[in-house]
Design an enzyme around this catalytic site. Structure first.
Site, PDB file in Angstrom:
ATOM      1  N   ARG A 161       0.927  -1.196  -0.014  1.00  0.00           N
ATOM      2  CA  ARG A 161      -0.078   0.081  -0.005  1.00  0.00           C
ATOM      3  C   ARG A 161       0.788   1.289  -0.067  1.00  0.00           C
ATOM      4  NH1 ARG A 161      -3.456  -2.891  -1.605  1.00  0.00           N
ATOM      5  NH2 ARG A 161      -5.303  -3.296  -1.012  1.00  0.00           N
ATOM      6  N   GLU A 179      -3.473   7.952  -5.266  1.00  0.00           N
ATOM      7  CA  GLU A 179      -3.733   7.136  -6.426  1.00  0.00           C
ATOM      8  C   GLU A 179      -5.285   7.673  -7.162  1.00  0.00           C
ATOM      9  OE1 GLU A 179      -1.224   2.914  -5.456  1.00  0.00           O
ATOM     10  OE2 GLU A 179      -3.638   3.145  -5.375  1.00  0.00           O
ATOM     11  N   HIS A 214      -0.239   0.357  -9.832  1.00  0.00           N
ATOM     12  CA  HIS A 214      -0.999  -0.561  -8.840  1.00  0.00           C
ATOM     13  C   HIS A 214      -1.646  -1.905  -9.442  1.00  0.00           C
ATOM     14  CE1 HIS A 214      -3.347  -0.706  -4.849  1.00  0.00           C
ATOM     15  NE2 HIS A 214      -3.292  -1.831  -5.584  1.00  0.00           N
TER      16      HIS A 214
END
Length: 329
Positions: free
Chosen positions: A240, A269, A289
């Protein structure tokens, strides 16, 4: 029974698994983003279970949910967008899908390590710029032989175990910090156990966090941690974004303390700030990601998410429940 799915374009659609709801007589309702919190709360009226991948469920939403809601399923490994404590207070089970992309994330993490070590992306750019004008062209920081390096894993769960195996196959020494596991787990995998995360910082040439994001792990790699690391350390993050303090990492890269970084996850993000210094740093490898993604992992993710939602709608505690001890008031 009814299941409500908060869907975002590009996220798993569950289309191939919807027949499982029908077979159980469960009504399926898809809600498309964006929507306000008020619309979110109204959409959950009469729902027995809720599926979400991006839509957050903070306390102010959970406290207003219909009493029919028994379960919230996060279609991902992490569940930081759901206030678990607030759910437990209302007797709502929270489920994640913790084991659907163990190989994928480990492979991507290893790929980022190798890309940083061997400067694959760096040299690709140089060739495309026309800088490759003689055999043996070298530029930038020096590559290293893997067998002289040590990899430090913060956390030693399923992903980290795979990373350890992959890096050991290249000859690297592997160290791991995980206070929750017995000594025999580390010995079984040929990994050196360390008792504090500070030992990882002081000892290892390559460091990766492989732990859930929570209050205790927020910015586990910060300015103080980086200050204690070896000069020329490589930092890779596929967990994360907030496990690593972005500003501290940037300062470490600018000073040369950190030789290179590979980031699949980011504190903000989607990460698309073209003016951010990372975008101009040739020793930073960035991916969007995407470590979890393969055809097979998406199929597994969707299947498990639907099974857990069915369990939740029927009042059962699924295998993915993170607060299985909660009791409905």
């Amino acid at each position: 029974m009814k299941v409500v799915h908060f869907h975002n374009p590009g996220s798993p659609s569950l289309e191939n698994e919807l027949h499982l709801f029908a077979e159980k007589g469960i009504e399926y309702v898809r809600c498309m983003e964006p929507m306000t919190q008020e619309e979110q709360i109204r959409a959950c009226e009469g729902a027995d279970a809720v599926l979400t991948i991006v839509k957050p469920f903070p306390r102010e939403v959970i406290e207003k949910l219909d009493s029919s809601v028994k379960c919230i399923v996060r279609i991902a490994m992490g569940y930081e967008i759901v206030d678990v404590e607030a759910c437990s207070e209302r007797g709502i089970y929270v489920c994640n899908i913790p084991d659907y992309a163990m190989e994928e994330v480990a492979v991507h993490q290893t790929a980022l390590i190798l890309a940083c070590l061997r400067k694959v992306v760096y040299y690709d750019r140089k060739v495309r710029e026309g800088a490759y004008d003689h055999v043996g062209y070298l530029e930038g920081y020096s590559a290293r032989r893997i067998y002289v390096l040590s990899v430090g894993l913060l956390g030693f769960g399923r992903i980290a175990k795979n990373v350890a195996r992959y890096m050991q196959s290249f000859g690297a020494s592997v160290y791991a910090y995980d206070p929750l596991l017995p000594d025999e787990v580390f010995a079984e995998h040929g990994v050196t156990r360390v008792r504090t995360k500070e030992e990882i910082f002081r000892t290892c040439d390559i460091i990766t966090p492989n732990i859930p994001l929570m209050e205790s792990s927020y910015h586990i790699i910060d300015a103080e941690a980086i200050a204690h690391m070896k000069d020329g350390v490589i930092i890779v993050n596929t967990g994360r974004g907030a496990l690593v303090d972005t500003e501290a990492l940037l300062a470490g890269l600018q000073s040369g303390k950190v030789k290179a970084a590979g980031l699949d996850v980011h504190e903000t993000e989607p990460f698309h700030d073209l003016d951010h210094p990372f975008m101009k740093m040739e020793n930073v490898v960035l991916t969007p990601h995407i470590a979890f993604q393969t055809t097979e992992s998406f199929e597994e993710l969707q299947h498990k998410a639907v099974l857990y939602a069915i369990d939740g709608a029927m009042g059962k505690i699924s295998a993915g429940a993170v607060n299985g001890g909660c009791v409905r008031p």
